[in-house]
Scaffold this active site. Structure first.
Site, mmCIF file in Angstrom:
data_model
loop_
_atom_site.group_PDB
_atom_site.id
_atom_site.type_symbol
_atom_site.label_atom_id
_atom_site.label_comp_id
_atom_site.label_asym_id
_atom_site.label_seq_id
_atom_site.Cartn_x
_atom_site.Cartn_y
_atom_site.Cartn_z
ATOM 1 N N LYS A 123 -64.163 -44.768 -14.070
ATOM 2 C CA LYS A 123 -65.246 -45.181 -13.770
ATOM 3 C C LYS A 123 -65.958 -45.953 -14.967
ATOM 4 C CE LYS A 123 -66.337 -43.275 -9.390
ATOM 5 N NZ LYS A 123 -67.182 -42.502 -8.602
ATOM 6 N N GLU A 206 -76.367 -42.405 -14.189
ATOM 7 C CA GLU A 206 -76.433 -43.825 -13.806
ATOM 8 C C GLU A 206 -77.823 -43.713 -13.026
ATOM 9 O OE1 GLU A 206 -72.864 -46.238 -12.212
ATOM 10 O OE2 GLU A 206 -74.030 -45.910 -10.527
ATOM 11 N N HIS A 241 -71.491 -41.279 0.986
ATOM 12 C CA HIS A 241 -70.884 -42.130 0.145
ATOM 13 C C HIS A 241 -69.464 -42.493 0.824
ATOM 14 C CE1 HIS A 241 -73.898 -40.928 -2.826
ATOM 15 N NE2 HIS A 241 -73.417 -39.720 -2.606
ATOM 16 N N ARG A 297 -56.907 -52.178 -5.265
ATOM 17 C CA ARG A 297 -55.696 -52.061 -4.069
ATOM 18 C C ARG A 297 -56.262 -52.640 -2.993
ATOM 19 N NH1 ARG A 297 -59.128 -48.992 -1.292
ATOM 20 N NH2 ARG A 297 -60.534 -47.338 -2.332
#
Length: 454
Positions: A123, A206, A241, A297
């Site tokens: 990430k 974040e 999530h 993907r």
């Protein structure tokens, strides 16, 4: 853009199972291609095994001994004469070592190359890569910082914030922090969980964007330098999530905003030389987009993009991997109507406790604008070893209101007996005023579930 008609593959091995394996086999059949399924002990009677041209046993039920065994899958590809492998989603779909093993075996990998998977799989590396290409990101830190360096960045980012694992996904190694007193415990907990889940304890910070929507952009890129986007999907209805309900387009975006973020994404992927299908995920709040991650993907929710564009994404993946050029320019992509996908899981609809077992009754809904992607059937036993997804109900209408009314009807028609499923969850959601009005965000579902218990 002058389309290049590629020489397609002779035979494609599908390195997956369940509904996505069936979905890919359907695309192969429509293109006149041979197809090869692989299966574990518990999947001998699975739909994808029955439907494929050929099927090969690859091991016991545990995924690490079957669907995650790169050596076994490459061996089956050689034995069967498959000249390409489609990984679907999950399992090996975003493993750079699998894409590299295919290249080493001179078997086409239907997806991006190992380098793109590596760059986007981490990430923090993905964040740095897209920043350099001009994509807006959420304020945060970089990878590899020591604990004291991470703590020093807190004041610059501000609370609330998220501690996130650099590797992996699915909510593992993530912690929300609202005050400094809780920071150190959360940091160490996130590191331990990330190490246990991914073998990598690196984390980063974040800024937590509260009340945001989860917006993602579907892209297709060929080897001739052409990149197009297929609009946005709104995946804001989530639990822990994990996406539950997806729709295209988003009730929160207008055409101008779609064009803006679509242009940013396609421009960035041209700079990066990306190849194949991909999805760039954002948080969206107050008219601003913030990059979260890129999935290199096919996505579970790809059918809603197909519904509003009429473009078969799996077919395009195959053509691109065979060297073909995209048949459409961006200005040729037309967005028609609205689509919603509900993930029908073999779970309790409100506690989400897994409910594997024997399906004693099954009836798929039908009618105009209704699609049910699944690999279950009457008498099929859902095993406890894999993801609980039993099927995906996709409904399309000329507008959002028509789509939601059609979805309500289709949910009432869908019957999966013998196990618990999430059908009642969606039957309840489709009657909620906030859902009907499109007025929800990434925390809405968990708040609704909590209020329902009280």
């Amino acid at each position: 853009m002058t389309p290049t008609q590629p020489t397609l593959f002779q035979k494609i091995l599908i390195a997956n199972r369940g509904e996505i394996a069936v979905r890919i086999i359907r695309a192969c059949r429509e293109l006149g291609l041979g197809n090869v399924a692989v299966y574990s002990d518990v999947d001998r009677n699975a739909m994808h095994v029955r439907y494929a041209t050929e099927a090969y046993h690859i091991g016991p039920p545990a995924a690490r001994e079957s669907y995650l065994r790169i050596d076994k899958i490459i061996d089956v590809a050689r034995k069967s004469g498959a000249d390409a492998i489609h990984p679907g989603y999950g399992f090996l779909a975003e493993r750079e070592e699998f894409a590299q093993a295919c290249a080493d075996a001179k078997i086409a990998f239907i997806g991006p190359g190992p380098d793109a998977i590596r760059r986007m799989g981490d990430k923090v590396t993905a964040r740095q890569t897209v920043m350099a290409a001009g994509v807006p990101v959420v304020p945060g830190t970089e990878r590899g910082l020591r604990d004291e360096e991470i703590a020093a960045a807190v004041d610059l980012i501000g609370f609330p914030l998220m501690i996130k694992a650099s590797a992996g996904g699915g909510g593992k190694g993530m912690r929300r922090v609202d005050r400094m007193e809780d920071f150190q415990n959360a940091l160490q907990g996130a590191r331990r969980e990330a190490e246990a889940a991914f073998g990598d304890g690196n984390v980063y910070l974040e800024k937590l964007i509260e009340g945001a929507r989860h917006i993602e952009i579907q892209v297709l890129a060929d080897s001739h330098g052409n990149v197009i986007h297929l609009g946005e999907r709104d995946c804001s209805l989530q639990r822990r999530h994990q996406k539950v309900w997806e729709e295209a387009g988003s009730p929160a975006l207008n055409a101008s905003q779609r064009d803006e973020i679509g242009g940013v994404v396609t421009s960035a992927l041209k700079k990066l030389g990306y190849l194949g299908a991909g999805t760039i995920e954002f948080l969206f709040e107050d008219g601003r987009f913030y990059f979260i991650e890129m999935n290199t993907r096919l996505q579970v929710e790809h059918p809603v993009s197909e519904a509003i564009t009429g473009i078969d994404i799996v077919r395009e993946q195959i053509r691109i991997a065979a060297g073909g050029a995209l048949e459409l320019r961006q200005e040729d992509v037309a967005f028609a109507g609205h689509a919603v996908e509900c993930r029908i899981n073999a779970e309790n609809p409100f506690t989400f406790q897994p409910s594997p077992g024997l399906i004693t009754q099954f009836h798929s809904p039908g009618g105009l604008g209704v699609r049910f992607d699944s690999a279950v059937y009457d008498g099929y036993r859902i095993p406890p070893h894999y993801d609980s997804l039993a099927g995906k109900l996709i409904v399309h209408g000329r507008n959002r209101n028509e789509c939601l009314m059609r979805l309500r009807r289709a949910l009432d028609e869908l019957v999966v007996g013998g196990i618990e499923t999430t059908i009642p969850l969606f039957q309840a959601l489709i009657r909620e005023p906030d859902i009907l009005n499109g007025d929800y965000h990434i925390h809405w579902l968990e708040q609704w579930l909590k209020n329902r218990k009280e």
